[in-house]
Design a protein around this motif. Structure first.
Motif, PDB file in Angstrom:
ATOM      1  N   TYR A  41       0.835  -1.208   0.000  1.00  0.00           N
ATOM      2  CA  TYR A  41       0.000   0.000   0.000  1.00  0.00           C
ATOM      3  C   TYR A  41       0.868   1.256   0.000  1.00  0.00           C
ATOM      4  CZ  TYR A  41      -2.917   3.734   1.912  1.00  0.00           C
ATOM      5  OH  TYR A  41      -3.545   4.936   2.129  1.00  0.00           O
ATOM      6  N   HIS A  43       3.729   1.668  -1.137  1.00  0.00           N
ATOM      7  CA  HIS A  43       4.445   1.819  -2.403  1.00  0.00           C
ATOM      8  C   HIS A  43       3.492   2.045  -3.579  1.00  0.00           C
ATOM      9  CE1 HIS A  43       7.892   0.468  -0.088  1.00  0.00           C
ATOM     10  NE2 HIS A  43       8.658   0.798  -1.099  1.00  0.00           N
ATOM     11  N   GLY A  44       2.217   2.245  -3.277  1.00  0.00           N
ATOM     12  CA  GLY A  44       1.249   2.590  -4.312  1.00  0.00           C
ATOM     13  C   GLY A  44       0.648   1.417  -5.048  1.00  0.00           C
ATOM     14  N   ASN A  46      -1.872  -1.967  -5.624  1.00  0.00           N
ATOM     15  CA  ASN A  46      -3.230  -2.425  -5.344  1.00  0.00           C
ATOM     16  C   ASN A  46      -3.257  -3.944  -5.424  1.00  0.00           C
ATOM     17  OD1 ASN A  46      -6.130  -2.302  -4.984  1.00  0.00           O
ATOM     18  ND2 ASN A  46      -6.288  -2.843  -7.154  1.00  0.00           N
ATOM     19  N   LEU A  70       0.906  -2.221  -9.819  1.00  0.00           N
ATOM     20  CA  LEU A  70       1.651  -1.035  -9.409  1.00  0.00           C
ATOM     21  C   LEU A  70       2.021  -0.261 -10.667  1.00  0.00           C
ATOM     22  CD1 LEU A  70       3.105   0.718  -7.317  1.00  0.00           C
ATOM     23  CD2 LEU A  70       5.074  -0.817  -7.510  1.00  0.00           C
TER      24      LEU A  70
END
Length: 299
Positions: A41, A43-44, A46, A70
């Protein structure tokens, strides 16, 4: 055919270019799932799928497979793996990121029997296998025209007791040249040396025409018939230095009876072999197999 395959690659890469998988094995303890989820999360990423299994919640071994998206992951993967080291070390993890932007490259080894080879090539041609098959290697010339008609290079390398070491060296040089990720033995009737196996540990998939551990080695259908078996089967496993004793990936069976002769068993067995090997290859392509000791966890 090659145009169809290339079109499948393009569609696949566009759809999943930012997707990756993370495989984890470590001692079971509290907080693993939370830490991994938080890391992704932050590190962006899903998470699109997550599976986990523990041999024993009280002091056992924990296994996890996470699939996630990502954006621009190809540019970020070096930083992602570097940052993950801290969590991995704290939980004593064995771990691997696998990026779907890298299409796995599969080499097929075959002898004279064509049923497993043809099934693999058909699934590849139809787009069921999202991989590349850069070459086929055989110790017999029989299937050369069949393979080359599909635009796939075919290498005939005879193998005998006198030249086995030299032949395997040629094979390894080809695998390196074509940047092969894993090898599939589609009824390749040769025993690989320990030196060869070490180059592709847990990346060589074999199909054995028997429901292992029964009838290890040669002529299993004849020996099964002599025993009057009521089921026959096939086993796909990773190749190890111990003949036909590597970690099992997939198996299949069919009921038979006293009316089946040896040839009937072989005919039915060929169908089982094709299906079992194809399922094992698919599981490997999708990074769903974790080897643990001499067994597998299959998600």
């Amino acid at each position: 055919m090659l145009q169809t395959i290339n079109a499948n690659y393009e569609t696949f890469l566009q759809q999943f270019k930012d997707r990756a998988r993370l495989l984890i094995t470590c001692p079971d303890q509290q907080g693993i799932v939370a830490k991994v989820s938080k890391f992704l999360y932050e590190h962006g990423a899903n998470i699109v799928q997550s599976d986990q299994y523990s041999t024993d919640p009280a002091g056992g071994t924990f296994f996890m497979r996470v699939e996630f998206d990502l954006p621009d992951i190809v540019m970020k993967k070096e930083e992602l793996e570097k940052d993950f080291h801290h969590i991995a070390n704290s939980f004593q993890m064995k771990w691997k990121f696998s990026y779907m932007s890298h299409v796995k490259r599969m080499a097929i080894f075959v002898s004279k029997q064509d049923h497993c080879l043809l099934d693999l090539l058909w699934r590849y041609q139809s787009g069921d296998f999202l991989c590349e098959i850069p070459l086929v290697i055989s110790n017999h010339p029989d299937l050369q025209k069949t393979v080359e008609s599909l635009g796939i290079p075919y290498y005939f390398i005879p193998v005998n007791k006198e030249n086995k070491r030299e032949a395997e060296q040629k094979q390894l040089e080809l695998l390196q040249k074509y940047q092969i990720d894993f090898v599939v033995l589609a009824r390749y009737m040769q025993i690989l040396s320990p030196e060869f196996i070490r180059h592709y540990q847990y990346n060589i998939i074999n199909i054995h025409h028997s429901f292992l551990p029964a009838f290890v080695g040669a002529r299993p259908y004849e020996r099964a018939y002599d025993r009057g078996v009521k089921i026959i089967g096939a086993t796909s496993h990773y190749v190890t230095e111990n003949l036909d004793e590597g970690p099992i990936i997939e198996q299949g069976v069919k009921e038979v009876n006293h009316r089946y002769n040896v040839e009937d068993l072989k005919r039915v067995g060929r169908t089982i072999e094709r299906d079992v090997l194809a399922r094992a290859v698919q599981l490997h392509l999708e990074d769903r197999v974790i080897v643990y000791e001499n067994k597998t966890i299959v998600f």
